[in-house]
Structures are given as C-alpha cells and as structure tokens.
Design an enzyme around this catalytic site. Structure first.
Site, short mmCIF file in Angstrom:
data_model
loop_
_atom_site.label_atom_id
_atom_site.label_comp_id
_atom_site.label_asym_id
_atom_site.label_seq_id
_atom_site.Cartn_x
_atom_site.Cartn_y
_atom_site.Cartn_z
CG ASP A 476 -0.09 0.10 2.51
OD1 ASP A 476 0.91 -0.61 2.60
OD2 ASP A 476 -0.46 0.87 3.41
NE ARG A 480 1.47 4.51 5.78
CZ ARG A 480 0.47 5.09 5.13
NH1 ARG A 480 0.56 6.35 4.75
NH2 ARG A 480 -0.63 4.41 4.85
CG ASP A 481 5.13 2.89 10.87
OD1 ASP A 481 4.56 3.64 10.05
OD2 ASP A 481 4.84 2.84 12.07
CD GLU A 482 0.01 1.05 6.32
OE1 GLU A 482 -1.09 0.71 5.88
OE2 GLU A 482 0.25 2.20 6.73
CD1 TRP A 542 -8.61 -3.62 2.34
CD2 TRP A 542 -10.51 -2.59 1.81
NE1 TRP A 542 -8.37 -2.26 2.34
CE2 TRP A 542 -9.52 -1.61 2.02
CE3 TRP A 542 -11.80 -2.17 1.47
CZ2 TRP A 542 -9.77 -0.24 1.89
CZ3 TRP A 542 -12.05 -0.81 1.34
CH2 TRP A 542 -11.04 0.13 1.54
CD GLU A 754 -2.33 6.67 2.49
OE1 GLU A 754 -2.80 5.71 3.14
OE2 GLU A 754 -1.32 7.31 2.86
#
Length: 903
Positions: A476, A480-482, A542, A754
């Site tokens: 996604d 970043r922390d993802e 999703w 995003e």
C-alpha cells in the site's frame, strides 16, 4: 443465430489470407517465463508468438517436441488447434530437478508449416520434501540484541570437472549468497514474502559457472526481513519466528555422470560481519571495519567462527518461486544538491522511487555517513519525514579508512525522492550518488500517450506507483512503517496493473497466499500475507480481491488455471457473505467503506460524500457472486452457475428493497453509491438511466469534481461512459483542481498519492498519520484511459486479447491518443488523431487473433483504410454501423483508417 453469423463472418474473413509470406515463431514461454528454473507443476504450459508481415495470419495446428538432453520425452504430433498460449504439456510425468528443451512448429490456415522454432528450456524443481537432503541450520552463537546479519560459510572440494550445478536456496529472513567470491544470481530480497508458516519459497540457480574443480567456498548472508523483522505496528516483530535459518542444497553433476551434493548441515560455520543492523522500516547500518575480507573464498581462515546448529524446521511448507524476483532496474543521478533553510544537505533525484542509494566514498576509519530518505520537502523547503511515522528509513555507513568504495544496503529499502546526507567526507559530488529502483522483475507491457502533457505525466505516475509498490507483494505504501499487502488496494488496481506490466505470475503467487491466509469461514484478511491477526478480515471491497483479481487476470491473460486454483477461495468468500446475511442482506461486521473519499466539510445540502458502508457491502456481495458465476461458467461448473445465479437475484432484490426508493433514488445520494449500483447492475434496468443522470448531477453539484474514494473511483469514469456521459468522464479526468487526478500532477507529483490532497494548495500536508506520496490505488483511472480513450480492450469470449475490442473515444479536447500492449500473442495497439473534421485511427492486431474495430464515424462519413475505400478493402469485413460507430472485423495486421466527416 447471431453467434453463428459472427463465426461465419470470421471464417470468411480469415479464408482471404493468401499463401504468400513466411510465418515465424518467437518469444517462447514456459509458465509465462523465459527459460525458467524451478518449475513445479505437473503439466507446464507453453506459449509462443506467430509473426508475419502479411495480414490475417491464423494458426490452424501446432506440434511440440520436448527432450531431456538428447533423449526424446514427448512429441505431441500435429494437433489441430488455434491455441498458442498456455498449451499444457501432455506427456509422461516429468522428472524432478531435470532440464528440458522444447520446440514448436505450427501450420497456418493455408496449410503451410513453419520451421521448428529455436529451442526454449525449463528446469523442474524438487518435487517433494524428501528431495531435500539439506538440513536447516541456525547460528552457533548467541545473537546480539540488535541482531546483526548472520554469515554462513562452507568450504568444499570438487574432485572432477563439472558439467552442471544447480543451487536451491531459502532462508528464514532475507539472504544473499556468494560462491567463490561471486554473487549467486541477480535477485534481491530473496526468498520474497509469502505466508511463511504455510508457504516458503526457495529459489533455483544455475551455478555451474561459479564452481571450479578443487577447493570451493560458499557464503550466505541472512538478514531479518519480513520473517523476523519489525512488521506493522506496536513493536511487532518475529511474526513467523525468531531464528535466522538457512537451507541450501547444490546438486552437482560431473562430466563423467557422477554426482555430489553440497548441503547445509552442522559442518557449516557462522559469524557476523559488516551488516550490524537491518530492518525493513528503519534501514541498515554497515560497518565496513567489521568486514571479513575474502570470507566467501576457499582460502579464508574461519577457525574462530562458530559451528552451526541444525534444526528440524519443516520442509513441507517449501514451494518453488512462482513469480519474477525483485531486481534492480532504473538508476537516477541527483538533479539538484540543496542546502535547506535549516542547513541540511539534501539531494533531489527528481523521481519518487523505491529502492536505495549507492554511495561512493573514501574517508578516515570511523567516519560515519548517514543517509535519510524522504518523499517530499515541506512548504519551506525543509526535509520532511513526519509522514514516515516511526520508520527511521536511514542507511548508515561506517568507513574503514581504506580505499574508495561503493556502499549500498542489502536487506532494507526506502521510498524516496530526496535524501539528507550527514557526515559525508569531503565535498558532495552528485556523481558519487546513484539511486537504484527495486521492484519485481515484471516485464513492461503497456504504453499510453496523448496530446495532453498532464495526462502523460499521470500515466508516468501510475506506472511509477506500480513499480514502487509491486515489490514481491502489492504493497500500500513503500516508505513508512507499513508496506503491507492491502487487499482493497490490490483489487482496485489489478486491471490497470495488468496493462502496464506483466503481472500474471505476480498475482498468481500472491493469490496463493490469499488462499493460505483465508480463514476457515471464508473471511479474507485485510492484508496478505496476514500479519494483523485473524480478526482483521472480511471488509467489503478488500476481501473481494479473492474474486476480482483472479477474474481480472483471466481477462488480461486468458489464464484459466488462475480460476481453477482460486475457485475454492472465491466460493468460500461468497459463502462467508451468505452466512453473514439475513434475508440476503449483508449488514454486519467492520468495513473500511469508500476509503479516503473526498470530505466536503462545508457541505450542508444532504449530498455529502459519505456512502453507507452496508450499501457498499451489498454491491460487492453481488459483484463477487457474479464473478463466481463467471468463473463457474469457464470451468464448466454448471450446478454452481445455477445455484449462484439464483443467489445473485436475491442479493440484488434485497438491495433494491433496502436502499432504493420507488422513484430510483439511493438512500446514500453519493457518487460512489450510484457508481457501484450501476457498475454492478444492482438496479432494475428501467431505473438505470435516471440513476446515471443523478450521478452526473451530483458531479455538477460539486463543480465537476469527483468525491469518490478507493472503492468508487476505479469505476467512476467507466460508468459515465457506459451510460453515454463520456464527455463528463473527460471533464473529471482533466479537472486540475482538488479533488482530481491532475491536482497532484500540477503539484509536482511523480507518483500517485494516497490522498486526493496529500499536499494542500498552500503546500501544507494532510495528516502525517496516513499520507503516503506513493500509493497506487487512485491510479486505477489508467484502466479507463487505456480501454476507453485509446479503446484497447478484450472480450470475455477471447480473453487475453485472443479476441480484441478496439473502440477509441476521441474527446476532452485531445488531438491524439494511443496505447500499445505487449500481449502473449504480440503487440496490439490503438491510436487516433484529429485534424479538423478528419480522424485517423491506427490499429495493430497480432497474429493468431481477431479484432472488432469500432471506428468513430456516422454512416455518412467517408472511411478509407490504407488509402482504399473501406467497402473495397478485402482484408476487412464491415459488420455493423450506427450513428456513433462503424464496426469492422479484422484479422492480424496493421491498419490505417482515415475518417472524413467524423463527429
């Protein structure tokens, strides 16, 4: 009757092809790959392309012969079939760990046979856990708290001349391997990311050229990676285990036919080296003073290294690699060296990308170079990292004081356009910094260009969003922390993705993990691989990735196997929704809804963009049921077609009863509500036109702006075009103010954002808690650009561009537009340009396919093809015409249409 006439028309058309010209064969693929290693399917599928200068080339029959060395294994004989894509092997069972060679020849419709193609090869994988003689090994020392990367090493002797050597490697973590000081392969971040506790990939390498007669050494570095590094939030690590295990097996055959295996076992040695710290989110620290020079060569002294320990980790979860690995691609030099207002040295590479920076440096022992990464500068020109959240995204290099060297990370990567450099010895020279893009080695397939520069930049941004986020899994956001495989984003973008790059194997691999992590009750997790836990599942739009992505891959590539392999997953998800429903209405559970839709805070007229989440859920319930029916038809599951056909009618009836007024107004008067209801045929046919008009009025009420989020946006322009509002679709696409697709372009974006307003008109930023500047979901508009503006599409009766639909839609003030696509059959293209009242349409149709070409013309228009009146052109058949289009049927070839009096 109509179908019979169409078939007869095609037969007449194809019979006009003369016997002149030579057909040749090229681009042979096995399992959609060029000469792959490690195929582990019982019946590999073969594909080839026909090429010829003449028009209307069609295959009538094929013959394949397959050998292992000089031994004949299979000869199909002449098979009367036009199939040239994904033709399955039909001989005796293939042997594991064996190299095969195959060739093909074909007969055309005139009875002429081609020469045999050049050979293509493939090598089978290990077929079962019993084929693994190697043992899992782990370090023989107690790891430090920062967990430096682990080095594994083994010396061995090969007494004879080597004929072939094949290495099979995997790890718990990420690995890089060397033999005799040379890197094994050109893949990075191996073994990739899968649901490790259920499916762990291993890679297969031909290492014949790396080995020598006599003394040899192998060294493998293992970093933390997805297996045991930090993932998601809250300090979560060790998602799959805490070890840094390694498994290696090299099968060596000597020229005299004898064999030898090198395997991981307790005789290997372990230590640590220069990679003192590596984490996906936080970066990597490399201390070159800790290097062990020559440690992957045979002469290295490893007496102070620790013996390894063997472990009984499962080999039952091992699978061969399905998809293309991550590799290095484009490189960038800095376009600017900046000193920011707060005095920091920043390099601008001009493109938001995913990868890392290679740095040349020479300094004193102990000098430390610190490189931080960011996507944007703030409104004052300062380096901005707040949107990375807790991700440190930092590469640190400690110099040893010796010769100049080039430094780069190994097991961490970054999403960035800018880097901040601290501690660099000497003056900054841009030539010493090179940004390298890393992403899965998907082949570029699609292009789109037009007369509007902003749209061309949008297409650039769409493709770079895909590059950056298709890094073994569809992530996604890459910075970043993802960096997780969010299912909603993937389903929204999957069809656009299949145009820009070859993602058949990419999605096939990832969908296996969708199935692996799908709950027993059919619920699909929000992210795949699932590291958020079993309760983070079943959000509408999703979880539907398990029906939408397989169907889109089938349409794009004609790959029926993906439907076969995912069918049980598709069925289970529909079953979950069915179980959650009462009276066929699904109104339970957590849903993200139309994620990140435009929120008009000053709106008080009742037309706000908030769409009822259960209305959305009912739409996707119907859509997934329809796709399950579609798949069942293709797979010959007639009982399921009937069963789910009845369910679909009930689901749609429940929608009408709950969410539609008698006058045709939806209870949520939003763009997304109308878009989904129209796209998925939720409304009675008599009420669809008025619903489309309501949608258009809503857009006008927002001054010709969209208000849709992740679930409504992909279909918005498609619905407008379907119901005769292509002009409004163009208006939305070309809108330059927020919210719109071109607003980020005008703000200097080089990837998809995003949020519609990631950076606001005053150059301040949206909330840093969730504000990625490289996030492909809104790039799904590309699908409309390719299929509607340029008009390049495929039919369900000939998926994978076997039967092509070409229907360009000039408009929007554009003077030209063109798209090309590399399909399994060859190049298909559609382009148009205007000059006064004259319209030119150029089309290319690959061999062994047919196309229906819709020319934007009225019956009064004058149409020529290659200078000949259309009515006199023997290579084409005029099929239908109306006030908008003249449809002609064409076989392969290049066509140049000129339409005078075009509307």
């Amino acid at each position: 009757m109509k179908k019979d006439l169409l078939i007869a028309g095609w037969c007449i058309l194809l019979s006009t092809w003369g016997a002149t010209g030579q057909v040749t064969l090229q681009h042979l693929l096995t399992e959609n790959l060029v000469n792959p290693l490690g195929i582990n399917v019982a019946a590999p599928r073969f594909s080839w392309q026909l090429t010829a200068a003449q028009r209307n080339v069609q295959q009538a029959a094929w013959e394949i012969k397959l050998t292992a060395g000089k031994t004949a294994v299979w000869n199909s004989g002449k098979v009367n079939s036009a199939q040239s894509v994904q033709v399955p092997y039909a001989g005796n069972p293939l042997q594991p760990a064996t190299k095969y060679s195959w060739q093909v020849r074909v007969w055309d419709t005139a009875g002429k046979v081609t020469p045999w193609s050049a050979p293509a090869t493939f090598q089978t994988a290990l077929s079962s856990p019993a084929d693994w003689k190697a043992q899992w090994i782990i370090p023989g020392f107690t790891e430090e708290s920062d967990r430096p990367a682990v080095l594994y090493r083994k010396t061995f002797t090969l007494p004879k001349k080597i004929r072939t050597a094949t290495a099979y490697i995997t790890a718990h973590g990420l690995y890089e391997a060397q033999i005799n000081g040379q890197r094994v392969g050109d893949a990075y971040l191996t073994p990739g990311w899968t649901s490790y506790n259920k499916r762990l990939q291993y890679q297969v390498y031909d290492v014949t050229s790396l080995l020598v007669t006599g003394a040899n050494a192998m060294g493998v570095t293992v970093g933390n990676g997805w297996y045991r590094g930090y993932l998601a939030w809250g300090g979560n690590k060790n998602s799959y285990g805490s070890d840094a295990g390694l498994l290696v097996q090299i099968a060596i055959t000597f020229t005299d036919g004898s064999t030898q295996n090198l395997i991981t076992d307790g005789t290997w040695k372990s230590s640590t080296g220069p990679i003192r710290y590596d984490e996906i989110y936080h970066g990597e620290t490399v201390d070159t003073r800790a290097e062990k020079s020559g440690w992957t060569n045979a002469g290295f002294n490893d007496t102070d290294w620790s013996q390894t320990q063997t472990s009984d980790f499962s080999k039952d979860v091992l699978v061969t690699t399905y998809n293309e690995p991550v590799k290095k691609h484009e490189t960038f030099k800095p376009i600017k060296v900046l000193t920011t207002p707060n005095g920091k040295t920043v390099l601008d590479f001009g493109q938001n990308l995913v990868g890392w920076v290679m740095v040349k440096a020479k300094g004193n022992s102990g000098d430390s170079i610190v490189i931080k990464h960011a996507e944007v500068l703030d409104k004052y020109g300062n380096f901005y990292t707040e949107n990375l959240r807790v991700a440190k995204a930092t590469a640190t290099y400690i110099l040893d004081g010796k010769e100049e060297r080039t430094l780069e990370p190994h097991f961490s990567w970054f999403g960035f356009r800018y880097i901040q450099v601290e501690g660099y010895p000497g003056e900054i020279n841009p030539d010493n910094f090179t940004a390298v893009a890393l992403y899965s080695d998907m082949q570029p397939t699609g292009t789109f260009t037009c007369s509007q520069p902003l749209l061309n930049q949008l297409q650039h941004n769409i493709q770079w969003g895909q590059r950056g986020n298709f890094l073994d899994v569809p992530t996604d956001c890459p910075q970043r922390d993802e960096r997780l495989g969010w299912t909603g984003d993937a389903q929204a973008f999957s069809r656009t993705a299949s145009f820009n790059f070859g993602v058949n194997n990419f999605f096939a691999k990832w969908l296996h993990d969708v199935t692996a992590d799908q709950r027993a009750d059919g619920a699909v997790p929000h992210v795949i691989p699932n590291v958020l836990g079993p309760n983070s599942s079943a959000s509408t739009g999703w979880a539907d990735v398990c029906t939408i992505a397989p169907w889109n891959m089938y349409l794009a590539y004609g790959d029926k196997r993906i439907l076969e392999e995912q069918y049980s997953s598709m069925k289970a998800w529909v079953g979950y929704m069915q179980a959650q429903s009462k009276n066929d209405l699904w109104q339970t559970g957590f849903h993200f809804g139309d994620w990140l839709f435009y929120r008009p805070f000053d709106d008080n007229d009742g037309k706000a963009a908030v769409t009822d989440k259960y209305l959305i859920a009912q739409c996707f319930y119907a859509h997934s049921t329809q796709l399950l029916i579609n798949a069942a038809k293709q797979l010959g599951k007639t009982e399921d077609v009937t069963t789910y056909g009845e369910l679909l009618q009930k689901v749609k009836a429940a929608f009408v009863n709950e969410y539609l007024t008698p006058n045709g107004r939806l209870v949520s008067p939003t763009q997304t509500a109308y878009v989904l209801a129209l796209q998925f045929d939720m409304l009675p046919e008599a009420l669809r036109a008025q619903a489309a008009a309501r949608l258009v009025q809503n857009i006008k009420d927002y001054r010709n702006h969209l208000t849709t989020g992740f679930l409504g946006t992909p279909y918005l322009c498609h619905v407008l075009s379907r119901f005769g509002y292509t002009d409004m679709a163009y208006t939305l696409l070309l809108q330059e103010t927020y919210p719109s697709w071109l607003y980020p372009v005008k703000m200097g974006a080089t990837t998809i954002w995003e949020r519609w307003d990631g950076q606001k008109p005053d150059s301040t930023f949206q909330t840093p808690g969730m504000n990625s500047f490289n996030h492909y979901a809104y790039g799904a508009i590309g699908d409309w650009m390719y299929r509607v503006i340029a008009g390049l599409d495929t039919y369900e009766d000939g998926p994978g561009y076997k039967h092509i639909k070409i229907q360009p839609h000039p408009g929007g003030g554009l003077t030209n537009a063109a798209a090309t696509l590399q399909t399994y059959y060859g190049t298909v293209s559609s382009g148009w340009s205007t000059n006064g009242n004259e319209l030119t349409v150029d089309v290319e149709v690959p061999a062994n396919t047919t196309a229906a070409i819709y020319l934007p013309a009225s019956p009064e228009s004058t149409i020529t093809e290659s200078g000949i009146a259309l009515s006199a052109q023997k290579d084409l058949q005029v099929a239908t015409s109306d006030d908008q289009y003249v449809m002609v049927k064409a076989g392969s070839g290049k066509y140049h249409f000129v339409i005078s009096g075009a509307h």
